[in-house]
Design a protein around this motif. Sequence first.
Motif, PDB file in Angstrom:
ATOM      1  N   LYS A 113      -0.690   7.327  -2.373  1.00 56.83           N
ATOM      2  CA  LYS A 113      -1.785   8.090  -2.964  1.00 56.83           C
ATOM      3  C   LYS A 113      -3.105   7.799  -2.258  1.00 56.83           C
ATOM      4  CE  LYS A 113      -1.770  10.450  -5.949  1.00 56.83           C
ATOM      5  NZ  LYS A 113      -1.644  11.925  -5.910  1.00 56.83           N
ATOM      6  N   ASN A 114      -3.864   8.863  -2.066  1.00 56.76           N
ATOM      7  CA  ASN A 114      -5.176   8.714  -1.456  1.00 56.76           C
ATOM      8  C   ASN A 114      -6.080   7.881  -2.363  1.00 56.76           C
ATOM      9  OD1 ASN A 114      -7.224   9.110   0.408  1.00 56.76           O
ATOM     10  ND2 ASN A 114      -7.949  10.968  -0.578  1.00 56.76           N
ATOM     11  N   SER A 115      -6.886   7.032  -1.756  1.00 54.30           N
ATOM     12  CA  SER A 115      -7.742   6.135  -2.523  1.00 54.30           C
ATOM     13  C   SER A 115      -8.949   5.757  -1.690  1.00 54.30           C
ATOM     14  CB  SER A 115      -6.965   4.876  -2.922  1.00 54.30           C
ATOM     15  OG  SER A 115      -7.817   3.873  -3.418  1.00 54.30           O
ATOM     16  N   ASN A 116     -10.022   5.368  -2.366  1.00 54.63           N
ATOM     17  CA  ASN A 116     -11.207   4.865  -1.682  1.00 54.63           C
ATOM     18  C   ASN A 116     -11.146   3.360  -1.426  1.00 54.63           C
ATOM     19  OD1 ASN A 116     -12.580   7.328  -1.487  1.00 54.63           O
ATOM     20  ND2 ASN A 116     -13.416   7.141  -3.544  1.00 54.63           N
ATOM     21  N   ASN A 117      -9.993   2.729  -1.722  1.00 50.77           N
ATOM     22  CA  ASN A 117      -9.891   1.279  -1.580  1.00 50.77           C
ATOM     23  C   ASN A 117      -9.541   0.833  -0.164  1.00 50.77           C
ATOM     24  OD1 ASN A 117     -10.494   0.647  -4.280  1.00 50.77           O
ATOM     25  ND2 ASN A 117      -8.404   1.119  -4.903  1.00 50.77           N
ATOM     26  N   THR A 118      -9.617   1.726   0.795  1.00 51.96           N
ATOM     27  CA  THR A 118      -9.309   1.365   2.180  1.00 51.96           C
ATOM     28  C   THR A 118     -10.406   0.462   2.756  1.00 51.96           C
ATOM     29  OG1 THR A 118     -10.448   3.344   2.978  1.00 51.96           O
ATOM     30  CG2 THR A 118      -8.073   3.515   2.562  1.00 51.96           C
ATOM     31  N   PRO A 119     -10.078  -0.321   3.757  1.00 51.52           N
ATOM     32  CA  PRO A 119      -8.748  -0.477   4.364  1.00 51.52           C
ATOM     33  C   PRO A 119      -7.878  -1.471   3.586  1.00 51.52           C
ATOM     34  CG  PRO A 119     -10.337  -1.798   5.571  1.00 51.52           C
ATOM     35  CD  PRO A 119     -11.123  -1.057   4.520  1.00 51.52           C
ATOM     36  N   TYR A 120      -6.572  -1.201   3.560  1.00 52.86           N
ATOM     37  CA  TYR A 120      -5.619  -2.146   2.990  1.00 52.86           C
ATOM     38  C   TYR A 120      -5.131  -3.067   4.115  1.00 52.86           C
ATOM     39  CZ  TYR A 120      -5.343   1.174  -0.927  1.00 52.86           C
ATOM     40  OH  TYR A 120      -5.633   1.999  -1.980  1.00 52.86           O
ATOM     41  N   TYR A 121      -5.250  -4.378   3.908  1.00 59.64           N
ATOM     42  CA  TYR A 121      -4.752  -5.324   4.897  1.00 59.64           C
ATOM     43  C   TYR A 121      -4.485  -6.657   4.204  1.00 59.64           C
ATOM     44  CZ  TYR A 121      -9.696  -6.882   5.112  1.00 59.64           C
ATOM     45  OH  TYR A 121     -10.948  -7.326   4.797  1.00 59.64           O
ATOM     46  N   LEU A 122      -3.751  -7.525   4.887  1.00 55.01           N
ATOM     47  CA  LEU A 122      -3.320  -8.796   4.311  1.00 55.01           C
ATOM     48  C   LEU A 122      -4.261  -9.922   4.707  1.00 55.01           C
ATOM     49  CD1 LEU A 122       0.546  -8.662   5.069  1.00 55.01           C
ATOM     50  CD2 LEU A 122      -0.659  -7.793   3.054  1.00 55.01           C
ATOM     51  N   ASN A 123      -4.381 -10.911   3.824  1.00 56.30           N
ATOM     52  CA  ASN A 123      -5.118 -12.127   4.192  1.00 56.30           C
ATOM     53  C   ASN A 123      -4.174 -13.298   4.443  1.00 56.30           C
ATOM     54  OD1 ASN A 123      -4.315 -12.884   1.639  1.00 56.30           O
ATOM     55  ND2 ASN A 123      -6.358 -12.847   0.746  1.00 56.30           N
ATOM     56  N   GLU A 124      -2.867 -12.990   4.466  1.00 62.88           N
ATOM     57  CA  GLU A 124      -1.865 -14.012   4.760  1.00 62.88           C
ATOM     58  C   GLU A 124      -0.722 -13.341   5.511  1.00 62.88           C
ATOM     59  OE1 GLU A 124       1.255 -16.353   1.978  1.00 62.88           O
ATOM     60  OE2 GLU A 124      -0.851 -16.901   1.620  1.00 62.88           O
ATOM     61  N   ARG A 125      -0.266 -13.950   6.580  1.00 61.34           N
ATOM     62  CA  ARG A 125       0.782 -13.364   7.420  1.00 61.34           C
ATOM     63  C   ARG A 125       2.056 -13.128   6.613  1.00 61.34           C
ATOM     64  NH1 ARG A 125       2.069 -13.653  13.168  1.00 61.34           N
ATOM     65  NH2 ARG A 125       4.336 -13.419  13.451  1.00 61.34           N
ATOM     66  N   TYR A 126       2.709 -11.999   6.877  1.00 65.60           N
ATOM     67  CA  TYR A 126       4.025 -11.719   6.294  1.00 65.60           C
ATOM     68  C   TYR A 126       4.961 -11.333   7.436  1.00 65.60           C
ATOM     69  CZ  TYR A 126       7.859  -9.532   3.787  1.00 65.60           C
ATOM     70  OH  TYR A 126       9.121  -9.209   3.326  1.00 65.60           O
ATOM     71  N   GLN A 127       5.906 -12.215   7.733  1.00 65.16           N
ATOM     72  CA  GLN A 127       6.836 -12.020   8.844  1.00 65.16           C
ATOM     73  C   GLN A 127       6.057 -11.650  10.115  1.00 65.16           C
ATOM     74  OE1 GLN A 127      10.192  -9.538   7.747  1.00 65.16           O
ATOM     75  NE2 GLN A 127      10.620 -10.736   5.907  1.00 65.16           N
ATOM     76  N   SER A 128       6.281 -10.468  10.668  1.00 65.33           N
ATOM     77  CA  SER A 128       5.614 -10.098  11.920  1.00 65.33           C
ATOM     78  C   SER A 128       4.279  -9.385  11.705  1.00 65.33           C
ATOM     79  CB  SER A 128       6.534  -9.188  12.746  1.00 65.33           C
ATOM     80  OG  SER A 128       6.898  -8.033  12.004  1.00 65.33           O
TER      81      SER A 128
END
Length: 380
Positions: A113-128
Amino acid sequence: MYSEILNIIDLKQEGSYWDFKSEWYSKGKKADLLHDIMCMSNNLENRDAYIIIGVDEENDHKIKDVKDDENRKNTQMIVDFLKDKKFVGGIRPTVYVEPIIVEDGCIDVIVMKNSNNTPYYLNERYQSIEANNIYTPVMDTNTPKEKSADIHHVEYLWKKRFGIISTPLERIKHYLCKPVEWLDAPTNWETVKKYHMFFPEFTIEYTLEDDGDAYQYYLFNQTDIRPHWREIRIFYHQTLLSTLEGVSLDGGRYFTPTPLTDGVSFGRFHNWDIVFKYFIKDTLPYVIHQFYYVPDGDEETTSHNRFEECILIFESENEKELFKNYVIKNWVNKENFSINIWLPHFSEIDGYIMEEFKKQYYNMQILKRMLSEFRRTFIR
């Protein structure tokens, strides 16, 4: 969405907000699933995005039925998968799975779903998938896992979060989601006006003079049933962006935009056999409905709750249309949903057929129960 997905498949190429997969992600490709969801959630088109599963790109984009795919997932499984991933700020994409039946079988569409919460990114590595890398699709190519998106694309995603790329109406809708940032404006006895504390060029107001004396069935669920209709106006500087009808309920204890109207037809004709009032989440009327509600645990809360007892609130336009089809197929069993329905007192009012109000209220209670059953039955 059905027609849109078929049109996308007919293009026989991937794009900036859709991706094709011939089959579901295996257990060893969890990082690929997460990477694709993050990319599509960060799309640069400012819209919903799709991962379409069951399209074989190597075989002229033929449909590959996913019904018996051992790795197939539903909405809850995707939500659970995302739940323990360390997204920055704890803000995760809103994702659901929509199965679509086509002539050659069943495909699944993961909808971001479109959202204004971008950007989505991690603060902890997950696999690759690296921590703090921001991924996005550009045309038909996703940002590689070991890299981050180009800076101008990252800037765009942050501008989207802060509402800078939006139209004035989209921006005020975004600002209205945070009522605490709105202040009362000096005004006269004709209006109640608020302005945004950081962007005072955005204002919202409603009139205090009654605009008609018509009745609606949901008024009778209030202690004070008298109608007090208002006009809501939204301004950017001196430009009127939008007007909506509002209603002051229960003698002024609670104010809200009036709900929208739709209905269900059982015959070939377009007249509605059942009429219902509703809001759709994330639309301007619903956002304003939320904006004006200040829970006090007392009279306003009571009026608000009684009002919502009389309307339907949908997650999306798509859910509303699916529910209408469900009602058409299941209305014959309405008695199963009508046990112990309570009706408020409907005082006689000159010029109105009170039985019609009672019927509308009664049907609404059936529809609310049917909506709960619909969601239990079709939740994915």
